[in-house]
Structure formats: C-alpha cells, structure tokens
Design a protein around this motif. Structure first.
Motif, PDB file in Angstrom:
ATOM      1  N   LEU A  55       1.737  -6.899 -10.424  1.00 61.71           N
ATOM      2  CA  LEU A  55       0.546  -6.575  -9.631  1.00 61.71           C
ATOM      3  C   LEU A  55       0.836  -6.669  -8.135  1.00 61.71           C
ATOM      4  O   LEU A  55       0.102  -6.114  -7.326  1.00 61.71           O
ATOM      5  N   VAL A  56       1.918  -7.348  -7.785  1.00 58.58           N
ATOM      6  CA  VAL A  56       2.304  -7.461  -6.378  1.00 58.58           C
ATOM      7  C   VAL A  56       2.727  -6.100  -5.798  1.00 58.58           C
ATOM      8  O   VAL A  56       2.813  -5.937  -4.592  1.00 58.58           O
ATOM      9  N   LEU A  57       2.922  -5.122  -6.660  1.00 56.36           N
ATOM     10  CA  LEU A  57       3.327  -3.784  -6.209  1.00 56.36           C
ATOM     11  C   LEU A  57       2.141  -2.907  -5.805  1.00 56.36           C
ATOM     12  O   LEU A  57       2.332  -1.846  -5.214  1.00 56.36           O
ATOM     13  N   ILE A  58       0.930  -3.335  -6.107  1.00 54.72           N
ATOM     14  CA  ILE A  58      -0.252  -2.516  -5.823  1.00 54.72           C
ATOM     15  C   ILE A  58      -0.662  -2.690  -4.359  1.00 54.72           C
ATOM     16  O   ILE A  58      -1.021  -3.798  -3.945  1.00 54.72           O
ATOM     17  N   PRO A  59      -0.605  -1.606  -3.587  1.00 55.41           N
ATOM     18  CA  PRO A  59      -0.985  -1.711  -2.170  1.00 55.41           C
ATOM     19  C   PRO A  59      -2.415  -2.226  -2.002  1.00 55.41           C
ATOM     20  O   PRO A  59      -3.282  -1.990  -2.835  1.00 55.41           O
ATOM     21  N   ILE A  60      -2.652  -2.926  -0.957  1.00 51.99           N
ATOM     22  CA  ILE A  60      -3.919  -3.546  -0.549  1.00 51.99           C
ATOM     23  C   ILE A  60      -4.274  -4.723  -1.486  1.00 51.99           C
ATOM     24  O   ILE A  60      -4.494  -5.818  -1.015  1.00 51.99           O
ATOM     25  N   PHE A  61      -4.284  -4.496  -2.800  1.00 49.61           N
ATOM     26  CA  PHE A  61      -4.536  -5.585  -3.738  1.00 49.61           C
ATOM     27  C   PHE A  61      -3.492  -6.687  -3.584  1.00 49.61           C
ATOM     28  O   PHE A  61      -3.789  -7.862  -3.770  1.00 49.61           O
ATOM     29  N   ASN A  62      -2.250  -6.288  -3.218  1.00 49.07           N
ATOM     30  CA  ASN A  62      -1.185  -7.284  -3.101  1.00 49.07           C
ATOM     31  C   ASN A  62      -1.425  -8.287  -1.968  1.00 49.07           C
ATOM     32  O   ASN A  62      -0.827  -9.365  -1.968  1.00 49.07           O
TER      33      ASN A  62
END
Length: 159
Positions: A55-62
C-alpha cells in the motif's frame, strides 16, 4: 528560471520516465522487504497482512500509510521478538520509520531548491537506513527459524 511544460524536449521526458521507473522499482523492492519480514512473523503477532506492505506504493495514500507502516511493523516485530525471546530494541524500527514518513511529507513542500535538495538527501539516507534495518530484522527472524529447526532436529535425533 520558469518551467514551460509545453517546450520540454524528448530527452528530458525520457530521462524523467527512466527516473520514475527506477524510483518505482526501488519502492517495490522496499515494500517487498516489509512483506517478506511480515511473512516470517506469526499471524497472531502481526498488526497487518504481508500484502498490505505494498500500500506504500499508492500515491497520496502513502502519506498516511508510511506512518501506519512504521507503527504496525514495529508492533508486529515487538510481539514476535517477545514470543521468540529475542532481545532487540524496544519498538524496533519505529523511530526511523516515523522519521522517514515525516521527511517524505517535507519533500512535498514548495521549498527553495537548496533546502529541498538537503531534505531529499536526508530523506534518502533515512529511507535506506530504515530499509536496511527491516532487512536486518528479516534476516534475524530467518536465522532464528533455522536455529529452531536445528534444535528440533537435535531433539529428534536424541529420541
């Protein structure tokens, strides 16, 4: 100097694309280290599933997930080390992980180029330090598993 997006030459676009691909590849390897470490932790000791490391790869959410990753990995490792009776630092990796998360946010601020370069340099140092630390914990857990298997083998030979 003003950036004119309409007049960017082809070589610059290719270079930017290559850098973005390299950065994505590094982030995938980084997330995979966390996933592999979590797989070595007993399910009852985990505060997240191994696949959630990506999930660390998801922009903004990371931005949010970097903090959660640091906290949940630390809590998972604390539980696992306690159960295995491995003496290790309290809240393993948490302070380094939180530092990475904070520095990541700061790199997004519209700062002067010199300050931004300095912050990015510190961010990359902590990013790789955190990655190396998590990899060291992964190796420690793997070595402990090997030790336990050898101990079990010796017990079976004695019986």
């Amino acid at each position: 100097m003003e950036l004119d997006i309409n007049n960017i030459d082809r070589e610059t676009l290719i270079a930017a694309g290559v850098l973005a691909a390299i950065f994505l590849f590094v982030k995938i390897l980084y997330a995979n280290t966390f996933r592999a470490t979590l797989k070595l932790i007993a399910p009852e000791n985990r505060f997240m599933k191994p696949g959630e490391a990506f999930l660390v790869l998801i922009p903004i959410f990371n931005i949010y997930w970097n903090f959660e990753l640091a906290k949940r990995m630390s809590d998972s490792l604390t539980n696992e080390f306690y159960d295995r009776k491995i003496a290790e630092e309290e809240f393993p990796g948490r302070s380094t992980g939180i530092t990475v998360a904070i520095l990541y946010i700061i790199t997004m601020f519209p700062l002067s180029v010199n300050i931004l370069m300095g912050v990015n340099l510190v961010y990359f140092f902590y990013f790789f330090a955190y990655w190396v630390k998590m990899n060291r914990f992964r190796e420690l857990l793997k070595d402990h598993d090997i030790f336990l298997e050898e101990q079990q083998g010796h017990k079976n030979e004695e019986n």
